[in-house]
Design a protein around this motif. Structure first.
Motif, PDB file in Angstrom:
ATOM      1  N   VAL A  34      11.789 -17.802  11.918  1.00 41.40           N
ATOM      2  CA  VAL A  34      11.738 -16.223  11.681  1.00 41.40           C
ATOM      3  C   VAL A  34      11.308 -15.401  12.750  1.00 41.40           C
ATOM      4  CG1 VAL A  34       9.833 -14.865  10.669  1.00 41.40           C
ATOM      5  CG2 VAL A  34      10.175 -17.089   9.678  1.00 41.40           C
ATOM      6  N   LEU A  93      10.750 -11.455  14.461  1.00 42.01           N
ATOM      7  CA  LEU A  93      10.216 -10.424  14.521  1.00 42.01           C
ATOM      8  C   LEU A  93      10.442  -9.223  15.254  1.00 42.01           C
ATOM      9  CD1 LEU A  93       6.724 -11.691  13.114  1.00 42.01           C
ATOM     10  CD2 LEU A  93       8.499 -11.511  11.897  1.00 42.01           C
ATOM     11  N   PHE A  95      13.013  -7.680  11.081  1.00 40.45           N
ATOM     12  CA  PHE A  95      12.718  -8.960  10.274  1.00 40.45           C
ATOM     13  C   PHE A  95      14.046  -9.784  10.149  1.00 40.45           C
ATOM     14  CE2 PHE A  95      12.266 -11.714   6.736  1.00 40.45           C
ATOM     15  CZ  PHE A  95      11.096 -12.301   7.112  1.00 40.45           C
ATOM     16  N   GLN A 144       9.043 -10.216   2.669  1.00 38.32           N
ATOM     17  CA  GLN A 144       8.917 -10.135   4.404  1.00 38.32           C
ATOM     18  C   GLN A 144       7.646  -9.963   4.892  1.00 38.32           C
ATOM     19  OE1 GLN A 144      12.035  -7.406   5.649  1.00 38.32           O
ATOM     20  NE2 GLN A 144      13.566  -8.292   4.265  1.00 38.32           N
ATOM     21  N   ARG A 145       6.980  -9.009   4.255  1.00 38.08           N
ATOM     22  CA  ARG A 145       5.593  -8.562   4.813  1.00 38.08           C
ATOM     23  C   ARG A 145       4.759  -9.681   4.881  1.00 38.08           C
ATOM     24  NH1 ARG A 145       2.934  -4.785   1.715  1.00 38.08           N
ATOM     25  NH2 ARG A 145       1.865  -4.008   3.186  1.00 38.08           N
ATOM     26  N   ALA A 166       5.995 -12.167   7.509  1.00 39.35           N
ATOM     27  CA  ALA A 166       5.647 -11.703   8.954  1.00 39.35           C
ATOM     28  C   ALA A 166       4.263 -11.877   9.301  1.00 39.35           C
ATOM     29  CB  ALA A 166       5.974 -10.164   8.982  1.00 39.35           C
ATOM     30  N   ALA A 225       3.387 -15.455  10.120  1.00 40.07           N
ATOM     31  CA  ALA A 225       3.882 -15.551  11.225  1.00 40.07           C
ATOM     32  C   ALA A 225       3.232 -15.302  12.429  1.00 40.07           C
ATOM     33  CB  ALA A 225       5.264 -15.123  11.437  1.00 40.07           C
ATOM     34  N   VAL A 250       9.010 -19.398  15.346  1.00 43.92           N
ATOM     35  CA  VAL A 250       8.851 -18.042  15.100  1.00 43.92           C
ATOM     36  C   VAL A 250       8.923 -17.400  16.538  1.00 43.92           C
ATOM     37  CG1 VAL A 250       7.143 -16.165  14.661  1.00 43.92           C
ATOM     38  CG2 VAL A 250       6.862 -18.370  13.452  1.00 43.92           C
ATOM     39  N   LEU A 287       7.851  -5.176  18.197  1.00 43.54           N
ATOM     40  CA  LEU A 287       7.364  -5.870  17.008  1.00 43.54           C
ATOM     41  C   LEU A 287       7.703  -5.017  15.849  1.00 43.54           C
ATOM     42  CD1 LEU A 287       6.366  -8.533  15.600  1.00 43.54           C
ATOM     43  CD2 LEU A 287       4.021  -7.507  16.170  1.00 43.54           C
ATOM     44  N   LEU A 288       8.846  -5.280  14.910  1.00 43.04           N
ATOM     45  CA  LEU A 288       9.007  -4.784  13.868  1.00 43.04           C
ATOM     46  C   LEU A 288       9.196  -3.346  13.820  1.00 43.04           C
ATOM     47  CD1 LEU A 288       7.077  -7.426  11.576  1.00 43.04           C
ATOM     48  CD2 LEU A 288       9.639  -7.307  11.576  1.00 43.04           C
ATOM     49  N   TRP A 296       8.784  -0.840  10.776  1.00 43.33           N
ATOM     50  CA  TRP A 296       7.823  -0.888   9.699  1.00 43.33           C
ATOM     51  C   TRP A 296       6.560  -0.114  10.105  1.00 43.33           C
ATOM     52  CZ3 TRP A 296       6.839  -6.770   7.921  1.00 43.33           C
ATOM     53  CH2 TRP A 296       8.049  -6.995   7.535  1.00 43.33           C
ATOM     54  N   LEU A 318      -0.154  -3.859  11.805  1.00 45.51           N
ATOM     55  CA  LEU A 318       0.698  -4.278  12.935  1.00 45.51           C
ATOM     56  C   LEU A 318       0.363  -3.891  14.217  1.00 45.51           C
ATOM     57  CD1 LEU A 318       4.235  -4.299  11.122  1.00 45.51           C
ATOM     58  CD2 LEU A 318       3.129  -6.192  12.238  1.00 45.51           C
TER      59      LEU A 318
END
Length: 249
Positions: A26, A28, A32, A48-49, A52, A55, A112, A144-145, A148, A153
């Protein structure tokens, strides 16, 4: 506490009976990505959420991810959405998530990228020497992502950003001590010019320490926050243009 039957179930999830081990990873950083046996796998966004979150946070009771991912939803409905997300993951990649009683986690052996980046970064911060030719491999790569907008996060994003800055500062110090001033300049400029490092957003809390980006780094073990003071240009000579930094080695 994990029972022997839970561990056996986790082993069967990663290594299905009669089948070979299928490597799972995975990613991130930068977005993703789920890779199974060398091929990209598409998951619905809700799934996915969940992946994540697991992870980043590890094993959780079911109510925790339900409340984190759907904080404005009534508890029973949030738990129903969690069950739907789990079902969708199981339909696509059955060996990705392990359910043990009321707790869920990524299966053992799932790689990860963020975890690996943190391990490498903390190794540098604890004094591990870095080879000059491979210093970029120990720096967390990408935000990181970034696409999103989930509120949960925010803290993870800021921690990785601050970790990246600390690693780059340590690398610059290491290279200066070795006389590799060109690499030191590269590392320092990478820290200063990183486009995705942004000031922290104001939060409704009384602790004044949360108002500065360096204060967030206090959560990193063994690394007290140190303010960065950019050097002033010498009055006797013009500043060196930064576009040539990469050729000073």
């Amino acid at each position: 506490m994990t029972s022997a039957s839970d561990e056996a179930g986790a082993a069967r999830a990663v290594n299905p009976p009669g089948g070979r081990h299928r490597p799972l990873s995975v990613a991130l950083s930068g977005g993703f990505r789920l890779v199974l046996d060398g091929g990209a796998v598409e998951l619905p966004f809700g799934a996915q959420r969940l992946v994540a979150l697991l992870a980043l946070r590890g094993r959780m009771g079911r109510s925790a991810p339900a409340g984190t991912l759907w904080p404005e939803t009534e508890e029973q409905r949030a738990l129903a959405r969690l069950r739907t997300a789990l079902w969708r993951v199981k339909q696509t990649v059955p060996e990705l998530i392990v359910c043990a009683g009321s707790r869920i986690d990524l299966a053992p052996g799932v790689e990860v990228d963020v975890r690996a980046q943190i391990d490498r970064s903390m190794s540098v911060l604890h004094g591990t020497a870095v080879e000059p030719g491979s210093w970029t491999s120990v720096v967390p790569d990408g935000d990181l992502l970034p696409d999103w907008e989930d509120d949960w996060l925010t803290d993870d994003r800021e921690r990785l950003r601050q970790l990246r800055l600390h690693v780059l500062e340590d690398l610059a110090e290491q290279f200066c001590a070795k006389g590799r001033f060109g690499l030191a300049v590269d590392a320092a400029l990478t820290a200063l010019l990183a486009p995705y490092v942004s000031p922290p957003q104001p939060r409704p809390q009384s602790a004044p320490a949360a108002a500065t980006p360096r204060a967030a780094s206090q959560t990193l073990p063994g690394r007290p926050p140190t303010p960065f003071h950019p050097p002033s240009p010498s009055p006797h000579r013009p500043p060196v243009p930064v576009h040539g930094a990469g050729r000073l080695v």
